[in-house]
Enzyme design. Sequence first.
Site, PDB file in Angstrom:
ATOM      1  N   ASP A  27      -4.883 -13.452  -3.194  1.00 45.66           N
ATOM      2  CA  ASP A  27      -4.293 -13.047  -1.791  1.00 45.66           C
ATOM      3  C   ASP A  27      -4.297 -14.312  -1.077  1.00 45.66           C
ATOM      4  O   ASP A  27      -5.334 -14.608  -0.398  1.00 45.66           O
ATOM      5  CB  ASP A  27      -5.057 -11.988  -1.327  1.00 45.66           C
ATOM      6  CG  ASP A  27      -4.262 -10.701  -1.461  1.00 45.66           C
ATOM      7  OD1 ASP A  27      -3.501 -10.655  -2.348  1.00 45.66           O
ATOM      8  OD2 ASP A  27      -4.957  -9.657  -0.853  1.00 45.66           O
ATOM      9  N   ASP A  64     -11.041 -11.941   9.828  1.00 44.36           N
ATOM     10  CA  ASP A  64     -10.224 -12.157   8.486  1.00 44.36           C
ATOM     11  C   ASP A  64      -8.646 -12.362   9.485  1.00 44.36           C
ATOM     12  O   ASP A  64      -7.873 -11.162  10.007  1.00 44.36           O
ATOM     13  CB  ASP A  64      -9.925 -10.670   8.059  1.00 44.36           C
ATOM     14  CG  ASP A  64      -9.243 -10.675   6.690  1.00 44.36           C
ATOM     15  OD1 ASP A  64      -8.940 -11.959   6.230  1.00 44.36           O
ATOM     16  OD2 ASP A  64      -9.019  -9.691   6.109  1.00 44.36           O
ATOM     17  N   HIS A 117       0.757  -1.101   0.044  1.00 47.40           N
ATOM     18  CA  HIS A 117      -0.189   0.034  -0.158  1.00 47.40           C
ATOM     19  C   HIS A 117       1.142   1.174  -0.038  1.00 47.40           C
ATOM     20  O   HIS A 117       2.055   1.135   0.591  1.00 47.40           O
ATOM     21  CB  HIS A 117      -0.627   0.032   1.236  1.00 47.40           C
ATOM     22  CG  HIS A 117      -1.791  -1.026   1.592  1.00 47.40           C
ATOM     23  ND1 HIS A 117      -1.454  -2.013   2.321  1.00 47.40           N
ATOM     24  CD2 HIS A 117      -3.176  -1.117   1.503  1.00 47.40           C
ATOM     25  CE1 HIS A 117      -2.494  -2.938   2.295  1.00 47.40           C
ATOM     26  NE2 HIS A 117      -3.518  -2.326   1.683  1.00 47.40           N
TER      27      HIS A 117
HETATM   28  C1  XLS Z   1      -7.794  -6.424   3.941  1.00 53.58           C
HETATM   29  C2  XLS Z   1      -7.007  -6.874   2.484  1.00 53.58           C
HETATM   30  C3  XLS Z   1      -6.173  -5.774   2.123  1.00 53.58           C
HETATM   31  C4  XLS Z   1      -6.038  -5.618   0.671  1.00 53.58           C
HETATM   32  C5  XLS Z   1      -5.246  -4.796   0.163  1.00 53.58           C
HETATM   33  O1  XLS Z   1      -8.459  -7.469   4.644  1.00 53.58           O
HETATM   34  O2  XLS Z   1      -7.016  -8.147   2.277  1.00 53.58           O
HETATM   35  O3  XLS Z   1      -4.855  -6.328   2.851  1.00 53.58           O
HETATM   36  O4  XLS Z   1      -5.465  -7.088   0.253  1.00 53.58           O
HETATM   37  O5  XLS Z   1      -5.699  -3.483   0.373  1.00 53.58           O
HETATM   38 NI    NI Z   2      -6.014  -8.915   0.442  1.00 53.13          NI
HETATM   39 NI    NI Z   3      -7.843  -9.401   4.017  1.00 48.72          NI
END
Ligand code: XLS
Ligand code: NI
Ligand code: NI
Length: 453
Positions: free
Chosen positions: A313, A324, A118
């Site tokens: 991801d 999460d 980021h």
């Molecule tokens: C959050 C997201 C974040 C994105 C990128 O839960 O996974 O990390 O991958 O902003």
């Molecule tokens: Ni993510």
């Molecule tokens: Ni995430």
Amino acid sequence: MSSPARKRAKKQADVDEVEFFKGISKVPYKPDAGPSDVLCYKHYNPAEVIHGKTMADWLRFSVCYWHTFRGVGLDPFGGPTITRHWDDGSESIENAKRRLRAAFEFLSKLGVKYWTFHDRDLAPEGADLEETNRNLDEITDLAKELMEKHGIKLLWNTCNLFAHPRFMNGAATNPDAHVVAYAAAQVKKGLEIGKKLGAENFVFWGGREGFQSLLNTDVLAELTHAANFFKMAVDYKEKIGFQGQLLIEPKPKEPTRHQYDYDAMTVVGFLKHFGLSDHFKINVEPNHTMLAGHSYEHDVVMASKFGMLGSVDSNTGSPDLGWDTDQFPMDVKNATLVMKAVIEQDGIAPGGLNFDAKVRRESTCLEDMFIAHIGAMDTFARGLRAAVKLIEGGVMKMMIADRYSSFKNGIGAKIAKGNATFEECEEYIKKAGEPKQISGQQEKYECVLNHYV
Ligand code: XLS
Ligand code: NI
Ligand code: NI
């Protein structure tokens, strides 16, 4: 060279020579290593060709900067547990540069070709947008240099449009146009940085794009603003000639109660509705998929089938928890199902498998950073090997072909092609009568999968 300039140059050189991960060398491939030898790959052999591509090309692993280099083990109930010797905890530019050097040593020793970040992970925010952008310029100059030096590429960058208090009511979907404009200005810079570093993708994750209450929310206005925001991004991307693929990362909730990019199919519907589907693909995060109430591989498969799977991801949650947790993916069966979908669409490039994962709050030593990534990479390497065997074996494919064989001829073929009418179906039933029962054989499919995992 003036004396202060010489001093600066010397200081720079000193920093270049610092080794941050002393005692850890480049991670080797040792297929015969024993169970406690965890600083080596036992399955991931990057140059090995399997099913027509190298393992590195199938897997395209990437390390994320925010967890691995900015994570401190904070949780809602307790403070940081993780300290890194190169990080003095300050928001200074020097600290940001040292951290970046440590990161590139890590990437290089791990043998991973990609990273993600980021904007705000890299460089501190300044007093205003101009100063913030100057900080980002300075740090990304160093990033560019380190990327070239170590042969590492940027899988994607993204803008943090959720942490700063100005974004508390959202970014592109904020009810205040002033904030929407701020977010747009920030993404403009993000795309420029992406171009500068040759990013292969650019991600939008809408952590605060949604609502806490429907009572105070004009849903249609917010979704329309979001679509218009994405159109501005497409226009600017084309204007500056940024080549990366734009990606949206769905998540149903957290931090916001309801997020608009709920899951893969919601995003596909949104993109189609607003005429944006040619310009975007989806970055699926399995932990988010699970938060949406689906199985681990669900969104990978759904996005892929609609030609919209752009990147993954790669992480996991704990199925017994409802949030999460961004754990490293260590489940071979899950990895197999993801890699099956990736192989079936002939690869994930220009996306990759980005470890949006963090070591546990209790995993505090430097070695844990390596072990976590190595373990996850080996999990996906095993998943790749298993998925290749499953696909090349062909048994499951034949079983599925047989299951749908009634659509090959007659009324089935007409239905499949979209040429049948209700009247024809009625005629057919008058002749053919009641359908015979056909077993779904779920357990047989599960046994076939287990044969390879
Ligand atoms: C959050 C997201 C974040 C994105 C990128 O839960 O996974 O990390 O991958 O902003
Ligand atoms: Ni993510
Ligand atoms: Ni995430």
